[in-house]
Design a protein around this motif. Structure first.
Motif, short mmCIF file in Angstrom:
data_model
loop_
_atom_site.label_atom_id
_atom_site.label_comp_id
_atom_site.label_asym_id
_atom_site.label_seq_id
_atom_site.Cartn_x
_atom_site.Cartn_y
_atom_site.Cartn_z
N ASP A 74 8.75 -8.40 5.35
CA ASP A 74 9.18 -9.62 4.77
C ASP A 74 10.17 -9.13 3.66
OD1 ASP A 74 8.24 -12.62 3.68
OD2 ASP A 74 9.13 -11.57 2.13
N PRO A 75 11.14 -9.80 3.41
CA PRO A 75 12.65 -9.18 2.40
C PRO A 75 12.10 -9.50 1.07
CG PRO A 75 13.10 -11.26 3.44
CD PRO A 75 11.66 -10.77 4.19
N GLY A 76 11.24 -10.10 0.86
CA GLY A 76 10.91 -10.44 -0.81
C GLY A 76 9.72 -9.85 -1.48
N ASP A 77 9.19 -10.44 -2.32
CA ASP A 77 8.15 -9.89 -3.20
C ASP A 77 6.76 -9.80 -2.19
OD1 ASP A 77 9.54 -9.86 -5.39
OD2 ASP A 77 8.94 -11.61 -6.24
N LEU A 78 6.42 -10.59 -1.48
CA LEU A 78 5.36 -10.60 -0.41
C LEU A 78 5.57 -9.31 0.43
CD1 LEU A 78 3.07 -12.32 0.86
CD2 LEU A 78 4.71 -12.66 2.94
N GLY A 79 6.65 -8.99 1.01
CA GLY A 79 6.62 -7.60 1.76
C GLY A 79 6.36 -6.53 0.86
N LYS A 80 6.81 -6.68 -0.70
CA LYS A 80 6.71 -5.62 -1.52
C LYS A 80 5.06 -5.28 -1.68
CE LYS A 80 7.59 -3.74 -6.03
NZ LYS A 80 8.43 -4.21 -7.36
N ARG A 81 4.40 -6.37 -2.06
CA ARG A 81 3.07 -6.63 -2.40
C ARG A 81 2.15 -5.98 -0.83
NH1 ARG A 81 4.05 -11.65 -4.18
NH2 ARG A 81 2.77 -12.81 -2.60
N HIS A 82 2.67 -6.25 0.49
CA HIS A 82 1.76 -5.87 1.48
C HIS A 82 2.23 -4.33 1.70
CE1 HIS A 82 1.34 -10.23 3.34
NE2 HIS A 82 0.76 -10.09 2.07
N ARG A 83 3.41 -4.17 1.57
CA ARG A 83 3.61 -2.61 1.75
C ARG A 83 2.76 -1.69 0.90
NH1 ARG A 83 8.98 -4.75 2.38
NH2 ARG A 83 9.41 -4.00 0.07
N GLU A 84 2.44 -2.16 -0.56
CA GLU A 84 1.71 -1.45 -1.32
C GLU A 84 0.28 -1.49 -1.02
OE1 GLU A 84 2.40 -3.62 -5.04
OE2 GLU A 84 4.22 -2.63 -5.57
N ILE A 85 -0.09 -2.66 -0.28
CA ILE A 85 -1.68 -2.65 0.01
C ILE A 85 -1.66 -1.64 1.26
CG2 ILE A 85 -3.12 -4.12 1.38
CD1 ILE A 85 -2.22 -6.35 -0.64
N ILE A 86 -0.70 -1.82 2.29
CA ILE A 86 -0.74 -0.71 3.36
C ILE A 86 -0.88 0.80 3.02
CG2 ILE A 86 0.32 0.17 5.37
CD1 ILE A 86 1.71 -2.77 5.56
N ASP A 87 -0.12 1.20 1.72
CA ASP A 87 -0.13 2.39 1.32
C ASP A 87 -1.31 2.99 0.63
OD1 ASP A 87 2.55 2.72 2.12
OD2 ASP A 87 3.56 2.47 0.28
N LYS A 88 -1.98 1.68 -0.21
CA LYS A 88 -3.36 2.16 -0.50
C LYS A 88 -4.34 2.18 0.55
CE LYS A 88 -2.29 0.08 -5.00
NZ LYS A 88 -2.62 -1.09 -6.15
N THR A 89 -4.44 1.26 1.59
CA THR A 89 -5.12 1.43 2.40
C THR A 89 -5.23 2.81 2.90
OG1 THR A 89 -5.01 -0.91 2.89
CG2 THR A 89 -6.03 0.22 4.83
N ILE A 90 -4.14 3.19 3.44
CA ILE A 90 -4.07 4.74 4.13
C ILE A 90 -4.53 5.73 3.12
CG2 ILE A 90 -2.41 6.65 4.53
CD1 ILE A 90 -0.43 4.26 5.61
N GLU A 91 -4.49 5.50 1.87
CA GLU A 91 -5.06 6.61 0.74
C GLU A 91 -6.58 6.27 0.71
OE1 GLU A 91 -4.82 7.39 -3.85
OE2 GLU A 91 -3.75 5.78 -3.29
N LEU A 92 -7.21 5.07 0.97
CA LEU A 92 -8.50 4.64 0.93
C LEU A 92 -8.99 5.27 2.37
CD1 LEU A 92 -11.09 3.69 -0.37
CD2 LEU A 92 -10.53 1.66 0.88
#
Length: 313
Positions: free
Chosen positions: A80-98
Motif C-alpha cells: 500500500d502506498p500510504g501509511d497503511l503500507g508503512k504500518r503493515h511493513r513494520e509489523i512484518i519486520d517485527k514478525t520476522i524478528e519474533l
C-alpha cells in the motif's frame, strides 16, 4: 498432515481460555496473528519482542496444553502506498524478528497490492487486461516490476537471515498474488522460500479447481488453510461471482465462506487433501472459521469434525 487452528475466530476469548478451548477440541497446533488485517487478539507483538518473561509465559501456556505454534500470520498490505503500507511493513519486520526469537520457521502473509502508479494513493487490483484499455497493462507492469519484486527481494533476504524457511502467501482476492500463476511469477523472481498458503475457498469462488491447483503447485505448497466456500446458486447464476456486498449480508451474497463441509462435500475434501499429500506437503492445515451463517461455536465444531474425517495424517 496436522490439524491446526487460526485463533482469530476465538478472538472474544482471552489467550489462555482460547488455548483451553482449542485443547478441548483435540487440536495440537495453532496459527496466530501478529497484526496487519487482524487485530491480533491473542498476541502482543511488541511485548513479546521486548520481554524475555513475556515470551516464556507465552510459550509455557502453549506447552502446558501440549499445543505447538506452527506459524505466525502477519497478513496485510505491505505494498500500500500510504501509511497503511508503512504500518503493515513494520509489523512484518517485527514478525520476522519474533519468529527468530521463538524458533518459528514459517510465516503466513499476503503478497500485498500496490497502487496503479507513483501518483496513485490507493491500491488497484487489475483483474482484466487485453489490448484495451492499454493503461491496464501499464499498471500491471508498474505494480510487479517497480514495486512488488523489489520489495519482496529485500524481504526474502531479511527472512532468510532470521532463519525463516517458508513464507506462505494466501491466494486472496485484491492481492497481486491470488492464484498459482501469480505465485510462480513472484517465486521465480525472488526465490523458493516464497510459496502458497493454499486456501481452497478463494480459488473456488474465483472459478478455479483447488485440486488441480495443488497438482500445479507441487512443492510450492507451503501451508494450507482449511476453509470452505459455498456458491449461492440462485444468486450467482444471475449476477456472477464478483461480489461487493458486505460479508455479513449472507442472504444476498453470490457466495459465502462456510464451515468445512457446507460448501464442498467430504468426498471432495478427501480428494483435495489426498492430492495435497501426494504433492509432498505434510505440514499443518489450519482451520480458518469465517462462517457467518451460523454461530462461531457451531461452525468450529462442524469444521473440526469434517477435517478430522478427511485429513490425511
Amino acid at each position: 498432515m496436522k490439524l491446526s487452528f487460526v485463533t482469530d475466530s476465538l478472538g472474544h476469548l482471552p489467550f489462555e481460555e482460547m488455548l483451553d478451548y482449542v485443547a478441548a477440541l483435540g487440536i495440537e497446533y495453532v496459527e496466530m496473528t501478529t497484526g496487519g488485517w487482524s487485530k491480533a487478539p491473542h498476541l502482543n507483538l511488541d511485548e513479546l519482542l521486548t520481554s524475555d518473561n513475556r515470551r516464556n509465559d507465552f510459550l509455557n501456556a502453549l506447552e502446558r496444553r501440549n499445543i505447538k505454534l506452527c506459524a505466525l500470520n502477519c497478513s496485510g498490505n505491505p505494498l500500500d502506498p500510504g501509511d497503511l503500507g508503512k504500518r503493515h511493513r513494520e509489523i512484518i519486520d517485527k514478525t520476522i524478528e519474533l519468529a527468530q526469537l521463538l524458533g518459528i520457521k514459517k510465516i503466513i502473509m499476503m503478497s500485498g497490492l500496490p497502487a496503479g502508479s507513483r501518483d496513485d494513493k490507493v491500491p488497484n487490483w487489475i483483474t482484466y487486461t487485453v489490448s484495451w484499455p492499454p493503461e491496464l497493462k501499464d499498471i500491471l507492469e508498474y505494480q510487479w516490476n517497480d514495486v512488488a519484486i523489489p520489495y519482496w527481494k529485500g524481504l526474502v533476504k531479511r527472512a532468510e537471515t532470521a532463519g525463516i524457511e517458508k513464507i506462505a502467501l494466501e491466494n486472496f482476492s485484491s492481492q497481486l498474488v491470488y492464484n498459482p500463476e501469480t505465485l510462480f511469477k513472484l517465486r521465480n523472481a525472488v526465490g523458493p522460500i516464497v510459496g502458497l498458503n493454499l486456501d481452497p475457498s478463494h480459488l473456488i469462488w474465483m472459478g478455479a479447481d483447488p485440486i488441480l491447483a495443488a497438482r500445479e503447485l507441487g512443492d510450492a505448497i507451503h501451508h494450507v488453510h482449511g476453509k470452505d466456500v459455498r456458491i449461492e446458486r440462485n444468486l450467482a447464476a444471475v449476477n456472477g461471482v464478483l461480489e461487493t456486498k458486505e460479508v455479513e449480508d449472507v442472504a444476498n451474497r453470490a457466495w459465502n465462506y462456510v464451515a468445512v463441509g457446507c460448501g464442498q462435500d467430504l468426498q471432495w475434501w478427501k480428494e483435495f487433501f489426498s492430492v495435497v499429500k501426494m504433492m509432498g506437503y505434510d505440514g499443518e492445515v489450519s482451520l480458518e472459521m469465517e462462517d457467518l451463517t451460523m454461530s462461531v461455536e457451531a461452525g468450529i465444531k462442524m469444521s473440526v469434525e469434517a477435517l478430522k474425517k478427511t485429513l490425511v495424517f
